[in-house]
Write a protein that holds these residues in place. Structure first.
Motif, PDB file in Angstrom:
ATOM      1  N   PHE A   1       0.836  -1.206   0.000  1.00 30.73           N
ATOM      2  CA  PHE A   1       0.000   0.000   0.000  1.00 30.73           C
ATOM      3  C   PHE A   1       0.867   1.251   0.000  1.00 30.73           C
ATOM      4  O   PHE A   1       0.615   2.220  -0.710  1.00 30.73           O
ATOM      5  N   MET A   2       1.929   1.228   0.811  1.00 31.46           N
ATOM      6  CA  MET A   2       2.782   2.412   0.925  1.00 31.46           C
ATOM      7  C   MET A   2       3.804   2.538  -0.193  1.00 31.46           C
ATOM      8  O   MET A   2       4.149   3.628  -0.602  1.00 31.46           O
ATOM      9  N   PHE A   3       4.332   1.396  -0.647  1.00 26.79           N
ATOM     10  CA  PHE A   3       5.489   1.503  -1.535  1.00 26.79           C
ATOM     11  C   PHE A   3       5.289   1.067  -2.977  1.00 26.79           C
ATOM     12  O   PHE A   3       6.063   1.448  -3.836  1.00 26.79           O
ATOM     13  N   ARG A   4       4.282   0.224  -3.261  1.00 24.64           N
ATOM     14  CA  ARG A   4       4.179  -0.220  -4.653  1.00 24.64           C
ATOM     15  C   ARG A   4       3.765   0.960  -5.515  1.00 24.64           C
ATOM     16  O   ARG A   4       2.700   1.544  -5.303  1.00 24.64           O
ATOM     17  N   PRO A   5       4.632   1.354  -6.475  1.00 25.21           N
ATOM     18  CA  PRO A   5       4.318   2.559  -7.230  1.00 25.21           C
ATOM     19  C   PRO A   5       3.160   2.342  -8.190  1.00 25.21           C
ATOM     20  O   PRO A   5       3.189   1.427  -8.995  1.00 25.21           O
ATOM     21  N   ASP A   6       2.154   3.154  -8.040  1.00 21.17           N
ATOM     22  CA  ASP A   6       1.043   3.097  -8.966  1.00 21.17           C
ATOM     23  C   ASP A   6       1.002   4.460  -9.659  1.00 21.17           C
ATOM     24  O   ASP A   6       0.391   5.401  -9.171  1.00 21.17           O
ATOM     25  N   PHE A   7       1.718   4.530 -10.807  1.00 20.94           N
ATOM     26  CA  PHE A   7       1.866   5.833 -11.436  1.00 20.94           C
ATOM     27  C   PHE A   7       0.547   6.362 -12.001  1.00 20.94           C
ATOM     28  O   PHE A   7       0.404   7.550 -12.247  1.00 20.94           O
ATOM     29  N   ALA A   8      -0.429   5.453 -12.165  1.00 23.33           N
ATOM     30  CA  ALA A   8      -1.721   5.910 -12.680  1.00 23.33           C
ATOM     31  C   ALA A   8      -2.427   6.805 -11.663  1.00 23.33           C
ATOM     32  O   ALA A   8      -3.189   7.696 -12.027  1.00 23.33           O
ATOM     33  N   LYS A   9      -2.138   6.558 -10.387  1.00 24.20           N
ATOM     34  CA  LYS A   9      -2.806   7.343  -9.350  1.00 24.20           C
ATOM     35  C   LYS A   9      -2.079   8.665  -9.095  1.00 24.20           C
ATOM     36  O   LYS A   9      -2.550   9.514  -8.338  1.00 24.20           O
ATOM     37  N   LEU A  10      -0.892   8.794  -9.683  1.00 29.26           N
ATOM     38  CA  LEU A  10      -0.096   9.990  -9.426  1.00 29.26           C
ATOM     39  C   LEU A  10      -0.517  11.103 -10.390  1.00 29.26           C
ATOM     40  O   LEU A  10      -0.056  11.179 -11.508  1.00 29.26           O
ATOM     41  N   THR A  11      -1.408  11.955  -9.933  1.00 28.45           N
ATOM     42  CA  THR A  11      -1.903  13.042 -10.774  1.00 28.45           C
ATOM     43  C   THR A  11      -1.092  14.308 -10.490  1.00 28.45           C
ATOM     44  O   THR A  11      -0.349  14.353  -9.522  1.00 28.45           O
ATOM     45  N   PRO A  12      -1.264  15.359 -11.328  1.00 24.30           N
ATOM     46  CA  PRO A  12      -0.602  16.631 -10.988  1.00 24.30           C
ATOM     47  C   PRO A  12      -1.007  17.087  -9.594  1.00 24.30           C
ATOM     48  O   PRO A  12      -0.214  17.665  -8.865  1.00 24.30           O
ATOM     49  N   GLY A  13      -2.251  16.779  -9.220  1.00 22.12           N
ATOM     50  CA  GLY A  13      -2.727  17.148  -7.884  1.00 22.12           C
ATOM     51  C   GLY A  13      -1.899  16.477  -6.793  1.00 22.12           C
ATOM     52  O   GLY A  13      -1.608  17.086  -5.760  1.00 22.12           O
ATOM     53  N   SER A  14      -1.494  15.209  -7.040  1.00 16.52           N
ATOM     54  CA  SER A  14      -0.708  14.549  -5.988  1.00 16.52           C
ATOM     55  C   SER A  14       0.682  15.149  -5.871  1.00 16.52           C
ATOM     56  O   SER A  14       1.262  15.180  -4.792  1.00 16.52           O
ATOM     57  N   VAL A  15       1.215  15.615  -7.010  1.00 16.46           N
ATOM     58  CA  VAL A  15       2.535  16.242  -6.941  1.00 16.46           C
ATOM     59  C   VAL A  15       2.452  17.508  -6.079  1.00 16.46           C
ATOM     60  O   VAL A  15       3.314  17.770  -5.227  1.00 16.46           O
ATOM     61  N   LEU A  16       1.382  18.267  -6.272  1.00 16.21           N
ATOM     62  CA  LEU A  16       1.189  19.475  -5.460  1.00 16.21           C
ATOM     63  C   LEU A  16       1.002  19.124  -3.995  1.00 16.21           C
ATOM     64  O   LEU A  16       1.507  19.789  -3.103  1.00 16.21           O
ATOM     65  N   GLU A  17       0.280  18.054  -3.765  1.00 11.83           N
ATOM     66  CA  GLU A  17       0.054  17.599  -2.391  1.00 11.83           C
ATOM     67  C   GLU A  17       1.391  17.232  -1.737  1.00 11.83           C
ATOM     68  O   GLU A  17       1.651  17.586  -0.585  1.00 11.83           O
ATOM     69  N   ALA A  18       2.250  16.543  -2.508  1.00 12.71           N
ATOM     70  CA  ALA A  18       3.562  16.143  -1.985  1.00 12.71           C
ATOM     71  C   ALA A  18       4.381  17.384  -1.632  1.00 12.71           C
ATOM     72  O   ALA A  18       5.010  17.456  -0.578  1.00 12.71           O
ATOM     73  N   LEU A  19       4.339  18.375  -2.511  1.00 12.34           N
ATOM     74  CA  LEU A  19       5.100  19.609  -2.275  1.00 12.34           C
ATOM     75  C   LEU A  19       4.585  20.353  -1.051  1.00 12.34           C
ATOM     76  O   LEU A  19       5.346  20.779  -0.182  1.00 12.34           O
ATOM     77  N   GLY A  20       3.282  20.494  -0.986  1.00 10.31           N
ATOM     78  CA  GLY A  20       2.668  21.205   0.135  1.00 10.31           C
ATOM     79  C   GLY A  20       2.995  20.499   1.444  1.00 10.31           C
ATOM     80  O   GLY A  20       3.341  21.127   2.438  1.00 10.31           O
ATOM     81  N   HIS A  21       2.940  19.164   1.397  1.00 10.81           N
ATOM     82  CA  HIS A  21       3.195  18.430   2.629  1.00 10.81           C
ATOM     83  C   HIS A  21       4.665  18.504   3.029  1.00 10.81           C
ATOM     84  O   HIS A  21       4.994  18.594   4.217  1.00 10.81           O
ATOM     85  N   ALA A  22       5.556  18.482   2.040  1.00 10.58           N
ATOM     86  CA  ALA A  22       6.994  18.588   2.341  1.00 10.58           C
ATOM     87  C   ALA A  22       7.246  19.875   3.126  1.00 10.58           C
ATOM     88  O   ALA A  22       8.039  19.927   4.053  1.00 10.58           O
TER      89      ALA A  22
END
Ligand code: PFF
Length: 467
Positions: A209-230
């Motif tokens: 759940f945590m580590f298997r990369p599912d690139f289909a779920k990685l939207t531009p929104g998730s990239v922003l979420e990652a940045l905001g959370h960092a």
């Protein structure tokens, strides 16, 4: 501006390198790591998200953290005083200082309410309230807590008093001393919970759940979420790191110290995910998002697994300690302003900030009961509005301005001096990141956050006068 007696006193410094690292990691490691990171990682494609998040920490978060610590150490001042000292004439550049102290104030008010929930759950765990109860009864306990403004205010008060009790002791005898006690306990608790998770029958599923990369779920929104959370997880844009940097010795290797803090923060977030998800899956539950994951799903899990009573006490203590060392840094960022800029005593500053932050926290504690239905920004409750203003706007605006200032306007020789002990390559790489990469990334986050809240449309409507 009153600088009164502050010039006479030598500034307090951390007593040791370890003390600084534990205090700064204490600020960084908070509810963001243990509660938020695991579920946003799960929601946004697991491994793919974790990868993007690590890149955001390394190339945006770390450079901004270094910039904040440098500003603090160079000026030896609180966040507002630091910008005044750097730019006595161009007053416009004082803005990030003000914004970040305001953000610290707002966040400390509602962070303490949520931390109060964790204290309530420590208490319930000790009383063994979850065992033998049905899942719906346990889930109902959280709704009952939200519906009880008095109970939330009580725990908010207790939590705030605990924080104030630490910060009133000062840098070495308060913050550093307690970070040296609480952070090792936190690490031990987390390690035990992590091992427990890895030994459970859901370990494999949790890891996937945590580590298997599912690139289909990685939207531009998730990239922003990652940045905001960092940003949030490293305590940036909220005056905390500027203030903690102002107590850092000039002999300290700032790059090495910041890297350690970021590494600790990231490791703890990953371990938290691996402590939580395996046991959730081991009893066949869904990995819910939001407050439900920690305050509903997890207690249900503990009521069903062996050793659940002890594990639940450990888990909620872990959360409470993580929240405590984070909120301390938010309070210290404000207290330092009153001590440095207004010449107040630490006692007076602590008491004043304590009363103010506690009072502004009350409407948060009442958001889902007495003030239910009263909306502020859009359809949002007081709590959600305060969070929106602080995390979505104040924090990235302060971060952006800090990156622009440090990248484009601060003197290169002073910056080099701050980083020289890190090695010759550190300054050029850091400077490039803080000049181009960090401001662009943060500007992007800000743009989309504003877009998300419908502000662009609102402004267009306002100025366009049309539909
Ligand atoms: N970094 C903390 C967390 O991840 O929960 C939150 C936080 C603490 C943000 C202190 C900002 C700050 F100044």
């Amino acid at each position: 501006m009153a600088h009164k007696n502050t010039a006479l006193k030598p500034r307090a410094l951390w007593a040791s390198r370890l003390g600084f690292i534990l205090a700064a990691a204490g600020s960084a490691v908070g509810l963001g790591n243990i509660w938020k990171f695991p579920y946003i990682a799960g929601e946004n494609g697991g491994g793919a998200f974790v990868l993007v998040y690590l890149l955001c920490i390394a190339f945006v978060g770390l450079p901004i953290m270094m910039a904040e610590l440098m500003i603090g150490r160079h000026t030896r001042k609180d966040a507002v005083g630091a910008f005044v000292a750097l730019e006595p004439k161009r007053r416009w550049w004082h803005t990030p200082g003000w914004i970040s102290v305001a953000a610290a104030f707002l966040i400390s008010s509602y962070y303490s309410v949520v931390a109060g929930w964790t204290l309530d759950y420590v208490f319930r765990a000790i009383m063994d309230s979850f065992s033998g109860e049905s899942a719906s009864a346990i889930e109902g306990m959280f709704s009952a807590l939200l519906a009880d403004g008095g109970r939330q205010s009580f725990w908010h008060l207790i939590f705030m008093l605990l924080c104030l009790g630490v910060v009133v002791g000062g840098v070495q005898k308060g913050i550093e001393r307690w970070s040296k006690i609480l952070m090792p306990i936190l690490l031990v608790l987390l390690t035990l919970l992590f091992v427990n998770g890895m030994l459970s029958s859901g370990a494999r599923q949790g890891l996937e759940f945590m580590f298997r990369p599912d690139f289909a779920k990685l939207t531009p929104g998730s990239v922003l979420e990652a940045l905001g959370h960092a940003f949030f997880t490293l305590s940036l844009g909220m005056a905390a790191m500027i203030t903690y940097g102002s107590y850092l010795s000039r002999n300290e290797n700032l790059f090495a110290a910041s890297t350690r803090v970021a590494l600790l923060d990231t490791t703890i977030a990953l371990m938290a995910g691996l402590a939580i998800f395996p046991i959730v899956f081991s009893v066949g539950l869904e990995a819910a998002a939001g407050p439900g994951l920690i305050f509903q799903t997890i207690p249900v899990v503990f009521s069903q697994i062996g050793g659940g009573h002890v594990l639940s006490i450990m888990f909620f203590l872990l959360l409470a300690f993580a929240a405590l060392t984070s909120n301390i840094s938010l309070l210290e960022a404000q207290i330092a302003y009153f001590i440095d800029e207004r010449g107040w005593s630490r006692k007076k500053a602590t008491l004043t900030i304590g009363i103010l932050a506690f009072s502004v926290g009350i409407p948060t504690a009442l958001s889902y009961n007495v003030m239910d239905g009263i909306t502020f920004i859009g359809e949002r409750s007081f709590f959600d509005s305060a969070d929106l203003i602080a995390s979505n706007y104040l924090l990235p605006i302060a971060g952006l301005l800090i990156a622009i200032y440090v990248g484009w306007f601060w003197s290169g020789s002073e910056e080099k001096e701050e980083l020289v002990s890190g090695g010759a390559w550190v300054y050029p790489v850091w400077h490039w990141l803080i000049r181009y990469v960090a401001p662009l990334a943060v500007a992007l986050v800000l743009y989309f956050k504003i877009d998300e809240a419908g502000l662009w449309a609102y402004l267009a409507h306002l100025f366009g006068g049309g539909a």
